[in-house]
Each structure stands twice: as structure tokens, then as C-alpha cells.
Write an enzyme that holds these catalytic residues in place. Structure first.
Site, PDB file in Angstrom:
ATOM      1  N   GLY A 101      47.020  58.480  23.851  1.00  0.00           N
ATOM      2  CA  GLY A 101      47.953  57.533  23.267  1.00  0.00           C
ATOM      3  C   GLY A 101      47.422  56.152  22.931  1.00  0.00           C
ATOM      4  O   GLY A 101      48.209  55.213  22.812  1.00  0.00           O
ATOM      5  N   TYR A 107      31.712  80.995   1.307  1.00  0.00           N
ATOM      6  CA  TYR A 107      30.580  81.359   2.180  1.00  0.00           C
ATOM      7  C   TYR A 107      30.406  80.419   3.363  1.00  0.00           C
ATOM      8  O   TYR A 107      29.771  80.769   4.362  1.00  0.00           O
ATOM      9  CB  TYR A 107      29.282  81.454   1.382  1.00  0.00           C
ATOM     10  CG  TYR A 107      28.770  80.167   0.792  1.00  0.00           C
ATOM     11  CD1 TYR A 107      28.097  79.232   1.576  1.00  0.00           C
ATOM     12  CD2 TYR A 107      28.924  79.888  -0.564  1.00  0.00           C
ATOM     13  CE1 TYR A 107      27.617  78.051   1.045  1.00  0.00           C
ATOM     14  CE2 TYR A 107      28.437  78.713  -1.108  1.00  0.00           C
ATOM     15  CZ  TYR A 107      27.787  77.788  -0.315  1.00  0.00           C
ATOM     16  OH  TYR A 107      27.316  76.623  -0.856  1.00  0.00           O
ATOM     17  N   GLY A 111      44.958  63.495  17.337  1.00  0.00           N
ATOM     18  CA  GLY A 111      43.799  64.335  17.626  1.00  0.00           C
ATOM     19  C   GLY A 111      43.039  63.801  18.831  1.00  0.00           C
ATOM     20  O   GLY A 111      43.469  62.843  19.479  1.00  0.00           O
ATOM     21  N   ASN A 112      41.910  64.417  19.141  1.00  0.00           N
ATOM     22  CA  ASN A 112      41.057  63.908  20.208  1.00  0.00           C
ATOM     23  C   ASN A 112      39.637  64.400  20.027  1.00  0.00           C
ATOM     24  O   ASN A 112      39.389  65.400  19.360  1.00  0.00           O
ATOM     25  CB  ASN A 112      41.605  64.281  21.599  1.00  0.00           C
ATOM     26  CG  ASN A 112      42.366  65.583  21.595  1.00  0.00           C
ATOM     27  OD1 ASN A 112      41.782  66.660  21.601  1.00  0.00           O
ATOM     28  ND2 ASN A 112      43.686  65.485  21.559  1.00  0.00           N
ATOM     29  N   SER A 120      45.691  64.333  26.642  1.00  0.00           N
ATOM     30  CA  SER A 120      46.488  65.423  27.201  1.00  0.00           C
ATOM     31  C   SER A 120      45.865  66.785  26.914  1.00  0.00           C
ATOM     32  O   SER A 120      46.183  67.775  27.574  1.00  0.00           O
ATOM     33  CB  SER A 120      47.908  65.390  26.629  1.00  0.00           C
ATOM     34  OG  SER A 120      47.890  65.506  25.217  1.00  0.00           O
ATOM     35  N   GLU A 121      44.968  66.850  25.916  1.00  0.00           N
ATOM     36  CA  GLU A 121      44.311  68.111  25.572  1.00  0.00           C
ATOM     37  C   GLU A 121      43.006  68.328  26.343  1.00  0.00           C
ATOM     38  O   GLU A 121      42.182  69.158  25.958  1.00  0.00           O
ATOM     39  CB  GLU A 121      44.037  68.174  24.065  1.00  0.00           C
ATOM     40  CG  GLU A 121      45.266  68.159  23.201  1.00  0.00           C
ATOM     41  CD  GLU A 121      46.109  69.420  23.321  1.00  0.00           C
ATOM     42  OE1 GLU A 121      45.857  70.247  24.222  1.00  0.00           O
ATOM     43  OE2 GLU A 121      47.044  69.572  22.510  1.00  0.00           O
ATOM     44  N   HIS A 171      44.797  67.538  13.697  1.00  0.00           N
ATOM     45  CA  HIS A 171      46.047  68.087  13.192  1.00  0.00           C
ATOM     46  C   HIS A 171      46.005  68.079  11.663  1.00  0.00           C
ATOM     47  O   HIS A 171      46.990  67.728  11.004  1.00  0.00           O
ATOM     48  CB  HIS A 171      47.239  67.267  13.693  1.00  0.00           C
ATOM     49  CG  HIS A 171      47.477  67.368  15.162  1.00  0.00           C
ATOM     50  ND1 HIS A 171      48.514  66.733  15.799  1.00  0.00           N
ATOM     51  CD2 HIS A 171      46.806  68.038  16.141  1.00  0.00           C
ATOM     52  CE1 HIS A 171      48.490  66.993  17.092  1.00  0.00           C
ATOM     53  NE2 HIS A 171      47.445  67.780  17.324  1.00  0.00           N
ATOM     54  N   TYR A 190      19.298  76.020   6.538  1.00  0.00           N
ATOM     55  CA  TYR A 190      19.707  74.981   5.586  1.00  0.00           C
ATOM     56  C   TYR A 190      19.359  73.582   6.086  1.00  0.00           C
ATOM     57  O   TYR A 190      19.407  73.300   7.287  1.00  0.00           O
ATOM     58  CB  TYR A 190      21.212  75.067   5.347  1.00  0.00           C
ATOM     59  CG  TYR A 190      21.754  74.012   4.409  1.00  0.00           C
ATOM     60  CD1 TYR A 190      21.586  74.119   3.044  1.00  0.00           C
ATOM     61  CD2 TYR A 190      22.419  72.896   4.905  1.00  0.00           C
ATOM     62  CE1 TYR A 190      22.080  73.163   2.185  1.00  0.00           C
ATOM     63  CE2 TYR A 190      22.936  71.929   4.057  1.00  0.00           C
ATOM     64  CZ  TYR A 190      22.751  72.064   2.681  1.00  0.00           C
ATOM     65  OH  TYR A 190      23.240  71.100   1.847  1.00  0.00           O
ATOM     66  N   HIS A 250      39.130  67.875  17.849  1.00  0.00           N
ATOM     67  CA  HIS A 250      40.439  68.504  17.684  1.00  0.00           C
ATOM     68  C   HIS A 250      41.263  67.655  16.725  1.00  0.00           C
ATOM     69  O   HIS A 250      41.380  66.442  16.909  1.00  0.00           O
ATOM     70  CB  HIS A 250      41.150  68.608  19.037  1.00  0.00           C
ATOM     71  CG  HIS A 250      42.608  68.948  18.925  1.00  0.00           C
ATOM     72  ND1 HIS A 250      43.092  70.001  18.190  1.00  0.00           N
ATOM     73  CD2 HIS A 250      43.708  68.347  19.468  1.00  0.00           C
ATOM     74  CE1 HIS A 250      44.404  70.055  18.287  1.00  0.00           C
ATOM     75  NE2 HIS A 250      44.809  69.052  19.050  1.00  0.00           N
ATOM     76  N   HIS A 279      49.805  73.913  15.064  1.00  0.00           N
ATOM     77  CA  HIS A 279      49.225  72.807  15.833  1.00  0.00           C
ATOM     78  C   HIS A 279      48.071  72.118  15.104  1.00  0.00           C
ATOM     79  O   HIS A 279      48.162  70.944  14.782  1.00  0.00           O
ATOM     80  CB  HIS A 279      48.771  73.335  17.203  1.00  0.00           C
ATOM     81  CG  HIS A 279      48.342  72.284  18.165  1.00  0.00           C
ATOM     82  ND1 HIS A 279      48.417  72.462  19.535  1.00  0.00           N
ATOM     83  CD2 HIS A 279      47.807  71.059  17.984  1.00  0.00           C
ATOM     84  CE1 HIS A 279      47.968  71.373  20.135  1.00  0.00           C
ATOM     85  NE2 HIS A 279      47.578  70.506  19.212  1.00  0.00           N
TER      86      HIS A 279
END
Length: 228
Positions: free
Chosen positions: A59, A128, A43-44, A88-89, A109, A224, A107, A169
Site C-alpha cells: 500500500g 513465437y 502490483g508488486n 500482501s502477495e 494487473h 539471442y 506481479h 487477477h
């Protein structure tokens, strides 16, 4: 594998606001692995400070990151801090910052969310808390990771939403803070798990929350928590 460090021209110093943001980026990234939302470095995470975006490097295990490993780019993607290669994202993160008022992006996975992304075009309103993401969560069409094509598909899925699924993904969620973006990510994964559990019961179809009730939930969620 740790990226090699270059001997390019000196980078701007890590100012106090950037240092604080980097610490939060690293802490949030470590939470994604601790909570099982990512495996390894898959992830990132990023945070925006003005026109600077601090982002996890490509990495590098999150438990190895320290203040000297900070990575930052401008909104055009030019690296302005650090020598490690950005995730890379990066195109996805920058697309969100250019097109929304987001200050943080997460982000992952996550297992259940990724599974749902292979089954439907939209996560139904099973709970909800769907309202906290702006409505039923769309699934962006599959595109190769790290590409502008994926970033464009993601932006369309994020229209009027603060989170989406990426086909085969994972998830992308943004917020006003890293805490908010992370909480929304965790909620999305939980809703995907609930939906998968409900639809797995033979002969039964899960009930869904109708649009008018979702609007009422959105109004209530807007007030909230503690204010002040």
C-alpha cells in the site's frame, strides 16, 4: 495509505548488495506504473539476494520509496529488514523462490493479460515469443489474493514456465534478473493484446504456431542477444 512504522527491535543494516537490489526493485516497480502495467500500488516486485528477499511494501506508492523504506524477509517470510509491512502477495513471491532458481519476480494487473485470464485456460501460441516463457501461458484458477491457495495454484501454472496468468487477477513472471522478469512481463502483456485483437475480428480465427516450430523458436531464442 502509508503503513505506520513500529518501534520493534533494530533491523540489520542495508548492506551494499541489498541496497543495490532495493534500488532495482523500486526502479522496476516504478516502471510497472509508468508503462501502465499496474494502477496505483496494485502490483508488486521482489528480488532475491542469497536467502534474503527484498520486496515492495504493502500500500505504499512507489514514488515515495527510498533507501530507508527497504523491506526484506527470509525464505520463511520472517521480516529481517525494515518496518513497513511487506506486500500482501508475499506468499506468491516466496513460493517461487523456494521452488525455482528465480532471482526476481514481477506481479502486475496488466489490462490485456487480466482480460485474457477471464476468457481461456491458456494463452494460445499466437507469437513465437511464447517460447521465451517456456510455452503457451497457463491460467491459474482464481483464488483470493494474498493466500497460500493462490500461491499453490500459481506454482502449478508455472510448471516448466517462467510466467503465468492469474484468473481475474493479473500476471506473475520470474527471471534471473529484474530486467529479464520485467521484459518477460511486458512481452506477455503484448502477446495478450495481440491475441485479443486477432480474435475480435468477426469471422476470422487467428493462426497459431505449432509445437515443433515453438521448439525451434525456443532454441533460437536461447542464443539471442549479445553474449560475453
Amino acid at each position: 495509505m502509508t503503513q505506520s512504522r513500529s518501534t520493534r527491535q533494530p533491523q540489520p543494516r542495508l548492506t551494499h548488495p541489498l541496497r543495490q537490489a532495493w534500488t532495482q526493485v523500486v526502479s522496476t516497480a516504478r516502471r510497472t506504473t509508468a508503462d501502465g502495467l499496474v494502477v496505483g500500488t496494485s502490483g508488486n516486485v521482489s528480488a532475491r539476494v542469497g536467502d534474503t528477499v527484498l520486496v515492495t511494501p504493502s500500500g505504499v506508492p512507489y514514488d515515495r520509496l527510498g533507501p530507508r523504506d527497504a523491506v526484506a524477509v527470509d525464505l520463511d517470510g520472517h521480516q529481517v529488514l525494515g518496518t513497513l509491512k511487506p506486500t500482501s502477495e508475499l506468499p506468491m513471491h516466496l513460493a517461487i523462490y523456494r521452488e525455482t532458481d528465480a532471482e526476481a519476480v514481477v506481479h502486475t494487473h496488466a489490462v490485456h493479460a487480466t482480460a485474457v485470464s477471464t476468457l481461456v485456460d491458456e494463452l494460445p501460441a499466437i507469437h513465437y515469443m511464447t517460447a521465451a516463457l517456456g510455452g503457451p501461458v497457463r491460467v491459474a484458477p482464481y483464488a483470493l489474493y494474498g493466500t497460500d491457495e493462490l500461491a499453490a495454484a500459481m506454482l502449478e501454472a508455472l510448471r516448466d514456465r517462467s510466467g503465468c496468468l492469474l484468473r481475474n487477477h493479473g500476471t506473475v513472471v520470474h527471471g534471473a534478473t529484474l530486467d529479464q522478469a520485467y521484459d518477460r512481463t511486458a512481452q506477455l502483456e503484448w502477446m495478450c493484446q495481440v491475441w485479443l485483437t486477432a480474435v475480435s475480428v468477426p469471422g476470422r480465427t487467428p493462426s497459431l504456431i505449432p509445437p515443433d516450430e515453438m521448439r525451434r523458436a525456443a532454441e533460437k531464442l536461447s542464443g539471442y542477444g549479445q553474449k560475453g
